[in-house]
Design an enzyme around this catalytic site. Structure first.
Site, mmCIF file in Angstrom:
data_model
loop_
_atom_site.group_PDB
_atom_site.id
_atom_site.type_symbol
_atom_site.label_atom_id
_atom_site.label_comp_id
_atom_site.label_asym_id
_atom_site.label_seq_id
_atom_site.Cartn_x
_atom_site.Cartn_y
_atom_site.Cartn_z
ATOM 1 N N ASP A 187 29.928 -11.505 17.571
ATOM 2 C CA ASP A 187 29.189 -11.612 16.371
ATOM 3 C C ASP A 187 30.001 -10.862 15.339
ATOM 4 O O ASP A 187 30.001 -9.744 15.180
ATOM 5 C CB ASP A 187 27.735 -10.950 16.460
ATOM 6 C CG ASP A 187 26.705 -10.854 15.357
ATOM 7 O OD1 ASP A 187 27.494 -11.167 14.298
ATOM 8 O OD2 ASP A 187 25.708 -10.765 15.512
ATOM 9 N N HIS A 192 27.860 -5.238 10.068
ATOM 10 C CA HIS A 192 28.175 -4.225 10.860
ATOM 11 C C HIS A 192 29.490 -3.639 10.992
ATOM 12 O O HIS A 192 29.695 -2.779 11.785
ATOM 13 C CB HIS A 192 27.852 -5.156 12.228
ATOM 14 C CG HIS A 192 26.690 -5.891 12.613
ATOM 15 N ND1 HIS A 192 25.503 -5.097 12.267
ATOM 16 C CD2 HIS A 192 26.565 -7.139 12.507
ATOM 17 C CE1 HIS A 192 24.652 -6.020 12.548
ATOM 18 N NE2 HIS A 192 25.360 -7.198 12.583
ATOM 19 N N ILE A 207 25.215 -1.152 9.724
ATOM 20 C CA ILE A 207 24.385 -0.993 10.740
ATOM 21 C C ILE A 207 24.805 -1.551 12.200
ATOM 22 O O ILE A 207 25.825 -2.352 12.226
ATOM 23 C CB ILE A 207 23.059 -1.662 10.487
ATOM 24 C CG1 ILE A 207 23.177 -3.294 10.464
ATOM 25 C CG2 ILE A 207 22.375 -1.142 8.977
ATOM 26 C CD1 ILE A 207 21.737 -3.952 9.966
ATOM 27 N N GLY A 210 21.448 -5.496 16.174
ATOM 28 C CA GLY A 210 20.044 -5.405 16.749
ATOM 29 C C GLY A 210 20.257 -6.101 18.093
ATOM 30 O O GLY A 210 19.840 -5.290 19.060
#
Length: 284
Positions: A187, A192, A207, A210
């Site tokens: 990903d 990120h 961040i 998830g």
């Protein structure tokens, strides 16, 4: 219109062959924070090839899976990556995932829902090998600013927590470099890693994925409730209620029963801000 719901749902499934080996599994587990302490027998099941087993959430990255970033290029969908957030995820494994394998994976848009201020794209992915079905993934992707087109609102993924204290509470630290390591499993969303891109999406810093928090949580349940036996897990689902940042501590509360655990995750340093809710791990 950036999202043509009818066209997206009617599109032919995308099918591709995928493969993985022990290094992919080990890298994924390390991206979840496995291996601490490095010589702990329980952690060696995630990191050492001679003892290796596969956490079921590996299905979300097998073959360098990238459902969230890949949604922007699907038939009937023309949206900006910065407007995309992962809303919910479920994985059902039909048998334990082998340490090394090949499979055919087929993915399609199962539904597009209208939440008013956002659209929700439901992506369903199924994988099978020569011995039959392996797993079924379902991702719910929120696209901010693309709702209001008059479509169905769709079902709620939330549920109430038990009205008693948790059976187990554990804390897991998110390393400062954890998002950088996790993204090597496929990903590559710059949200990120790139501070400038994160700012465009409304965050003051990158961040954590998830799906990384999701994998950390399912691992915590396996280690705490199932004595590390990941082969007992049949399904796991979650709703992404907030975000986690590298460097934070996650508090994981578990209400365990005979065949399932209900879980919530919050950020300790931000006063218990919610990160995951409506999380369920089903097991035998």
């Amino acid at each position: 219109m950036p999202i043509d719901a009818v066209k997206a749902v009617a599109a032919e499934p995308r099918t591709a062959g995928i493969r993985w080996d022990r290094k992919d599994v080990q890298l994924y587990h390390l991206g979840l924070g496995a291996g601490v302490p490095a010589t702990d027998p329980g952690e060696l099941r995630y990191t050492l090839e001679s003892r290796l087993h596969v956490l079921p959430t590996f299905a979300t990255v097998a073959g360098a899976g990238k459902a969230v970033a890949g949604v922007v290029s699907l038939t009937g969908i023309d949206i900006a990556l910065a407007s995309v957030l992962h809303g919910a995820q479920s994985v059902r494994v039909h048998r334990p995932i082998p340490v090394e394998g090949r499979a055919v994976q087929s993915g399609r848009v199962a539904a597009v829902y209208d939440k008013g201020s956002a659209a929700v794209i439901v992506l369903r992915t199924e994988a099978a090998d020569d011995d039959g079905p392996l797993w079924t993934n379902e991702s719910q992707i929120f696209v901010r600013g693309e709702g209001g087109f008059g479509g169905e609102r769709g079902p709620s993924t939330g549920f109430a927590l038990p009205a008693v204290a948790p059976d187990h509470t554990v804390e897991r630290h998110v390393r400062e470099d954890q998002a950088l390591l996790y993204r090597l499993s496929g990903d590559w969303n710059p949200l990120h890693a790139d501070p400038d891109f994160a700012a465009q999406a409304g965050f003051d810093r990158p961040i954590l994925h998830g799906l990384c928090t999701y994998g950390m949580t399912v691992k915590a349940v396996a280690d705490t409730v199932l004595d590390g036996d990941v082969s007992r897990i049949r399904a796991c689902s979650t709703r992404f209620a907030g975000v986690a940042f590298p460097g934070e501590t996650l508090r994981i509360d578990m209400w365990a029963a005979d065949t399932r655990a209900v879980v919530t995750v919050s950020a300790v340093e931000r006063g218990g801000a919610p990160v995951l809710d409506s999380t369920l791990v089903e097991y035998s």
